[in-house]
Scaffold this active site. Sequence first.
Site, PDB file in Angstrom:
ATOM      1  N   THR A  94       0.843  -1.200   0.000  1.00 30.15           N
ATOM      2  CA  THR A  94       0.000   0.000   0.000  1.00 30.15           C
ATOM      3  C   THR A  94       0.875   1.246   0.000  1.00 30.15           C
ATOM      4  O   THR A  94       0.683   2.161  -0.811  1.00 30.15           O
ATOM      5  CB  THR A  94      -0.933   0.001   1.232  1.00 30.15           C
ATOM      6  OG1 THR A  94      -1.801  -1.130   1.152  1.00 30.15           O
ATOM      7  CG2 THR A  94      -1.761   1.275   1.292  1.00 30.15           C
ATOM      8  N   ASN A 173      -5.209  -9.608  -7.666  1.00 37.59           N
ATOM      9  CA  ASN A 173      -5.376 -10.258  -6.367  1.00 37.59           C
ATOM     10  C   ASN A 173      -6.678 -11.037  -6.243  1.00 37.59           C
ATOM     11  O   ASN A 173      -6.782 -11.943  -5.439  1.00 37.59           O
ATOM     12  CB  ASN A 173      -5.280  -9.227  -5.238  1.00 37.59           C
ATOM     13  CG  ASN A 173      -6.114  -8.002  -5.504  1.00 37.59           C
ATOM     14  OD1 ASN A 173      -5.893  -7.288  -6.486  1.00 37.59           O
ATOM     15  ND2 ASN A 173      -7.081  -7.739  -4.651  1.00 37.59           N
ATOM     16  N   GLN A 201       1.073  -9.510  -5.741  1.00 39.14           N
ATOM     17  CA  GLN A 201       0.581 -10.883  -5.895  1.00 39.14           C
ATOM     18  C   GLN A 201       1.472 -11.709  -6.824  1.00 39.14           C
ATOM     19  O   GLN A 201       1.203 -12.890  -7.036  1.00 39.14           O
ATOM     20  CB  GLN A 201      -0.851 -10.865  -6.453  1.00 39.14           C
ATOM     21  CG  GLN A 201      -1.879 -10.301  -5.497  1.00 39.14           C
ATOM     22  CD  GLN A 201      -2.172 -11.231  -4.321  1.00 39.14           C
ATOM     23  OE1 GLN A 201      -1.862 -12.422  -4.350  1.00 39.14           O
ATOM     24  NE2 GLN A 201      -2.766 -10.674  -3.273  1.00 39.14           N
ATOM     25  N   SER A 221       5.190  -6.765  -1.365  1.00 36.90           N
ATOM     26  CA  SER A 221       4.743  -6.857   0.019  1.00 36.90           C
ATOM     27  C   SER A 221       5.242  -8.168   0.606  1.00 36.90           C
ATOM     28  O   SER A 221       5.095  -9.224  -0.009  1.00 36.90           O
ATOM     29  CB  SER A 221       3.221  -6.823   0.077  1.00 36.90           C
ATOM     30  OG  SER A 221       2.773  -7.043   1.397  1.00 36.90           O
ATOM     31  N   ALA A 222       5.821  -8.121   1.808  1.00 41.21           N
ATOM     32  CA  ALA A 222       6.394  -9.344   2.395  1.00 41.21           C
ATOM     33  C   ALA A 222       5.327 -10.346   2.799  1.00 41.21           C
ATOM     34  O   ALA A 222       5.513 -11.550   2.662  1.00 41.21           O
ATOM     35  CB  ALA A 222       7.263  -8.985   3.608  1.00 41.21           C
ATOM     36  N   HIS A 223       4.176  -9.853   3.293  1.00 39.37           N
ATOM     37  CA  HIS A 223       3.212 -10.814   3.861  1.00 39.37           C
ATOM     38  C   HIS A 223       2.432 -11.587   2.813  1.00 39.37           C
ATOM     39  O   HIS A 223       1.628 -12.449   3.145  1.00 39.37           O
ATOM     40  CB  HIS A 223       2.280 -10.130   4.874  1.00 39.37           C
ATOM     41  CG  HIS A 223       1.174  -9.306   4.292  1.00 39.37           C
ATOM     42  ND1 HIS A 223      -0.074  -9.825   4.047  1.00 39.37           N
ATOM     43  CD2 HIS A 223       1.111  -8.015   3.914  1.00 39.37           C
ATOM     44  CE1 HIS A 223      -0.860  -8.876   3.561  1.00 39.37           C
ATOM     45  NE2 HIS A 223      -0.163  -7.763   3.462  1.00 39.37           N
ATOM     46  N   THR A 259      13.108   5.149  11.071  1.00 37.35           N
ATOM     47  CA  THR A 259      14.055   4.100  11.450  1.00 37.35           C
ATOM     48  C   THR A 259      13.701   2.798  10.748  1.00 37.35           C
ATOM     49  O   THR A 259      12.545   2.382  10.757  1.00 37.35           O
ATOM     50  CB  THR A 259      14.020   3.886  12.972  1.00 37.35           C
ATOM     51  OG1 THR A 259      14.382   5.113  13.602  1.00 37.35           O
ATOM     52  CG2 THR A 259      14.981   2.782  13.391  1.00 37.35           C
ATOM     53  N   CYS A 344     -10.216  -7.583   0.008  1.00 41.13           N
ATOM     54  CA  CYS A 344      -9.611  -6.350   0.485  1.00 41.13           C
ATOM     55  C   CYS A 344     -10.667  -5.345   0.891  1.00 41.13           C
ATOM     56  O   CYS A 344     -10.378  -4.296   1.429  1.00 41.13           O
ATOM     57  CB  CYS A 344      -8.699  -5.781  -0.589  1.00 41.13           C
ATOM     58  SG  CYS A 344      -7.461  -6.977  -1.050  1.00 41.13           S
TER      59      CYS A 344
HETATM   60  C1  LIG Z   1      -2.064  -7.130  -0.636  1.00 40.85           C
HETATM   61  C2  LIG Z   1      -1.960  -6.224  -1.796  1.00 40.85           C
HETATM   62  C3  LIG Z   1      -1.630  -4.883  -1.649  1.00 40.85           C
HETATM   63  C4  LIG Z   1      -1.439  -4.256  -0.299  1.00 40.85           C
HETATM   64  O1  LIG Z   1      -0.293  -4.744   0.317  1.00 40.85           O
HETATM   65  P1  LIG Z   1      -0.011  -4.429   1.872  1.00 40.85           P
HETATM   66  O2  LIG Z   1       1.399  -4.862   2.063  1.00 40.85           O
HETATM   67  O3  LIG Z   1      -1.000  -5.274   2.626  1.00 40.85           O
HETATM   68  O4  LIG Z   1      -0.206  -2.990   2.085  1.00 40.85           O
HETATM   69  C5  LIG Z   1      -1.512  -4.109  -2.774  1.00 40.85           C
HETATM   70  N1  LIG Z   1      -1.710  -4.625  -3.992  1.00 40.85           N
HETATM   71  C6  LIG Z   1      -2.037  -5.905  -4.183  1.00 40.85           C
HETATM   72  C7  LIG Z   1      -2.224  -6.426  -5.560  1.00 40.85           C
HETATM   73  C8  LIG Z   1      -2.178  -6.746  -3.094  1.00 40.85           C
HETATM   74  O5  LIG Z   1      -2.518  -8.018  -3.291  1.00 40.85           O
END
Ligand SMILES: *Cc1c(COP(=O)(O)O)cnc(C)c1O
Length: 394
Positions: A94, A173, A201, A221-223, A259, A344
């Site tokens: 994001t 996504n 994604q 995005s790491a998660h 930081t 989302c």
């Molecule tokens: C999950 C996602 C995001 C947001 O990522 P965050 O790290 O949760 O802020 C943005 N774009 C896509 C396509 C996503 O799948």
Amino acid sequence: MTDTLTPSRPAASCRCPDTTPALPIYLDYAATTPVDPRVARAMLEFMTEKFGNPASTSHAFGQDAALAVAHARRQVAALIGAPAADIVWTSGATESNNLALKGAAHANRARGRHLITMSTEHKAVLDTMRRLETEGFEVTCLAPQADGLLDPAAFEAALRPDTILASVMMVNNEIGVIQPIAALGRICRARGVLLHVDAAQAGGKLAIDVDQLGADLLSLSAHKLYGPKGIGALYVRSGVALEAQMDGGGHENGLRSGTLASHQIVGMGEACALAQREMAGETARIALLQERLRAGIEALPGVRFNGHLEQRIPHNLNVSFAGGGAAALADRLPDIAVSAGSACNSASSAPSYVLRALGLDDALARSALRITLGRYTGAADVDYLLQQLRVALG
Ligand SMILES: *Cc1c(COP(=O)(O)O)cnc(C)c1O
């Protein structure tokens, strides 16, 4: 914990349905992924022992942290074929999208005011574009074809002399389709337009090479790839001007003050390294699971797959079930975590704007389940879902 996370046997070795899997079953990997235990282990040391501030390079605590951050930067960069110096740490995709779009629009406003994106982008792109509109930028929002893909010719036709920036995601996504980014990149390059790619994604699921794609800016995005939440990265091609969105100590070459979250960064680096090493095998294994799932779902009455069936990642199937709402169906699958409608925006009961953009009517869009497979999905999980779907629909 480790036991339930151990990858199930590869589908190829499962000729008969497995025994009942551990419940509940997680099939919502596109919303987020568990942290890989190997990643969690790597992170721990940077919270307890090597806790120094990576900017405090006058002592060993800071130096240890700074070395780890530099290592992680190389690991993330390697996953996308970029120089380590072009990676900027953020809090997630994001923030990466906000920094890329607002940063590039503001820095290039003297060259033009026109921006291009797609109606099926993530809200982090669409809402950022909307914000830029209120500042006087003009945004063209292109519709996908019925299969979810963007037609490069339509994209090229939308370019104007004053277009400065385009943003198109690599993998959607909700429906998992893969956009023709390299073709768009060639068009942008020829026309002097910056290209931003939301690859949240795609990271860890598809080979990414920023040069081959022609991407100037790319969000990760790491998660979404078995790393921790709250950390992401933005690739910024050398020479691309951005206006910082966060002011402060001038970290990250002034592009993103604050930081550095060294333990999060170490986690993202490790997650990217694992993804790079294991992507080919993992993707092949998940492709077999997807085939198994798709065959089982095709045998159910009144189903319709959403999004191009070949030009997609194997991790995602988005299916509409005729004659009922997806939320009600998901309620009848109490042991299975899947996404009904738009994950989302799950707080809202509105039909998915992505599916509506594909031309689905309200009822079909409301009847869609997004099933996403990942590192810890096994054949038994897929078989259990299919069995439960048969019961719920029967
Ligand atoms: C999950 C996602 C995001 C947001 O990522 P965050 O790290 O949760 O802020 C943005 N774009 C896509 C396509 C996503 O799948």
